[in-house]
Design a protein around this motif. Structure first.
Motif, short mmCIF file in Angstrom:
data_model
loop_
_atom_site.label_atom_id
_atom_site.label_comp_id
_atom_site.label_asym_id
_atom_site.label_seq_id
_atom_site.Cartn_x
_atom_site.Cartn_y
_atom_site.Cartn_z
N SER A 155 0.81 -1.21 0.00
CA SER A 155 0.00 0.00 0.00
C SER A 155 0.85 1.26 0.00
O SER A 155 0.33 2.35 -0.24
N LEU A 156 2.12 1.13 0.29
CA LEU A 156 3.02 2.28 0.37
C LEU A 156 3.40 2.73 -1.03
O LEU A 156 4.03 2.00 -1.79
N LEU A 157 3.00 3.97 -1.40
CA LEU A 157 3.27 4.49 -2.74
C LEU A 157 4.55 5.30 -2.80
O LEU A 157 5.14 5.45 -3.86
N SER A 158 4.96 5.89 -1.69
CA SER A 158 6.23 6.64 -1.68
C SER A 158 6.96 6.33 -0.38
O SER A 158 6.35 6.14 0.67
N ASP A 160 10.26 4.15 1.74
CA ASP A 160 10.79 2.80 1.89
C ASP A 160 10.13 2.15 3.11
O ASP A 160 10.31 2.60 4.24
N PHE A 161 9.38 1.09 2.89
CA PHE A 161 8.68 0.42 3.98
C PHE A 161 9.64 -0.03 5.07
O PHE A 161 9.34 0.09 6.27
N ASP A 162 10.81 -0.54 4.69
CA ASP A 162 11.77 -1.05 5.67
C ASP A 162 12.38 0.04 6.54
O ASP A 162 12.97 -0.25 7.57
N ARG A 163 12.24 1.29 6.15
CA ARG A 163 12.80 2.39 6.94
C ARG A 163 11.73 3.13 7.74
O ARG A 163 12.02 4.09 8.44
N LEU A 164 10.47 2.68 7.62
CA LEU A 164 9.40 3.30 8.40
C LEU A 164 9.62 3.07 9.88
O LEU A 164 10.08 2.01 10.30
N LYS A 165 9.24 4.06 10.68
CA LYS A 165 9.33 3.91 12.13
C LYS A 165 8.13 4.55 12.78
O LYS A 165 7.44 5.37 12.18
N THR A 171 0.19 10.24 4.62
CA THR A 171 -1.17 10.45 4.13
C THR A 171 -1.65 9.11 3.60
O THR A 171 -0.84 8.26 3.21
N TYR A 172 -2.96 8.93 3.59
CA TYR A 172 -3.51 7.64 3.17
C TYR A 172 -4.94 7.84 2.69
O TYR A 172 -5.58 8.86 2.96
N ALA A 183 -5.94 1.16 5.45
CA ALA A 183 -5.29 2.30 4.81
C ALA A 183 -4.66 1.82 3.51
O ALA A 183 -3.96 0.81 3.48
N THR A 184 -4.94 2.54 2.42
CA THR A 184 -4.33 2.25 1.13
C THR A 184 -3.69 3.53 0.61
O THR A 184 -3.91 4.61 1.16
N LYS A 185 -2.92 3.42 -0.44
CA LYS A 185 -2.28 4.58 -1.08
C LYS A 185 -1.57 5.44 -0.03
O LYS A 185 -1.77 6.64 0.06
N VAL A 186 -0.73 4.78 0.75
CA VAL A 186 -0.01 5.44 1.84
C VAL A 186 1.23 6.12 1.28
O VAL A 186 1.99 5.53 0.50
N ARG A 187 1.41 7.38 1.67
CA ARG A 187 2.58 8.16 1.26
C ARG A 187 3.23 8.75 2.50
O ARG A 187 2.55 9.34 3.33
N ILE A 188 4.55 8.63 2.58
CA ILE A 188 5.28 9.22 3.70
C ILE A 188 5.37 10.72 3.49
O ILE A 188 5.71 11.19 2.41
N LYS A 189 5.07 11.48 4.55
CA LYS A 189 5.19 12.95 4.49
C LYS A 189 6.58 13.31 5.04
O LYS A 189 6.98 12.80 6.07
N GLN A 190 7.27 14.19 4.32
CA GLN A 190 8.57 14.66 4.79
C GLN A 190 8.35 15.65 5.93
O GLN A 190 7.28 16.18 6.11
N LYS A 191 9.40 15.95 6.66
CA LYS A 191 9.29 16.85 7.80
C LYS A 191 8.82 18.24 7.38
O LYS A 191 8.17 18.94 8.14
#
Length: 195
Positions: A155-158, A160-165, A171-172, A183-191
């Motif tokens: 589901s992670l679109l942007s 690295d899943f292995d670096r998630l903490k 956003t999702y 939750a689908t279409k998950v994107r990591i938000k930068q700081k």
């Protein structure tokens, strides 16, 4: 258009009347989709046509930003089946009829795609990673109501899943899965707030 219209005649004498017809048709194409970047039209008499029975081929290449060119080439045998005595005017009108249809279909697909993207943006929510188990392909997000939503690595679109903490902002889009909301279409938000 960003690039001036190109009209070429090959193995056939140039005709002012044909060029005017082509320019009129291209103006209609621009009315259909005003973001054309270029249009090339080639009128070509491919076969020996001493008895004037074989119509020329009209090839149209339409360039639109960010997509492959739309190409139309109307072959003489199709014109001969459609018209009793096909000529250059028939060839021009028929090729542009097909080009107008293809450009209209392209515009409609583009509008539908934009509507879907806008719909997704309207359904996008902010959340936070609540749980990630090392070595697993899933985790849980904390939604705005304080509930937990399952999400899968796929589901992670942007990012690295292995670096998630835990605590990472995302956003999702929330959808209903087999066992409830996910939750689908998950994107990591930068700081700085950007994806």
């Amino acid at each position: 258009m960003q690039v001036p219209l190109e009209i070429a005649f090959h193995n056939i004498e140039h005709s002012d009347r044909a060029e005017t017809q082509i320019r009129d048709h291209v103006a209609r194409l621009e009315d259909i989709y005003d973001r054309l970047t270029a249009c090339r039209v080639r009128v070509d008499q491919r076969a020996n046509n001493t008895n004037q029975t074989i119509p020329p081929v009209v090839r149209i290449e339409i360039s639109v930003p960010g997509f492959k060119d739309i190409v139309v080439a109307h072959e003489p045998d199709r014109l001969q089946r459609r018209f009793q005595r096909p000529d250059l005017t028939n060839a021009i009108h028929e090729a542009f009829r097909i080009a107008e249809r293809q450009l209209s279909e392209f515009k409609e697909k583009l509008a539908n795609r934009t509507a879907v993207m806008m719909h997704e943006a309207a359904n996008e929510f902010a959340g936070q990673v609540a749980e990630i188990t090392p070595g697993e392909d899933y985790g849980f997000l904390l939604n705005k109501e304080g509930g937990m939503l399952y999400f899968h690595r796929n589901s992670l679109l942007s990012g690295d899943f292995d670096r998630l903490k835990r605590g990472d902002y995302v956003t999702y889009v929330e959808e209903v899965g087999d066992t409830g909301p996910i939750a689908t279409k998950v994107r990591i938000k930068q700081k700085n707030g950007r994806d």
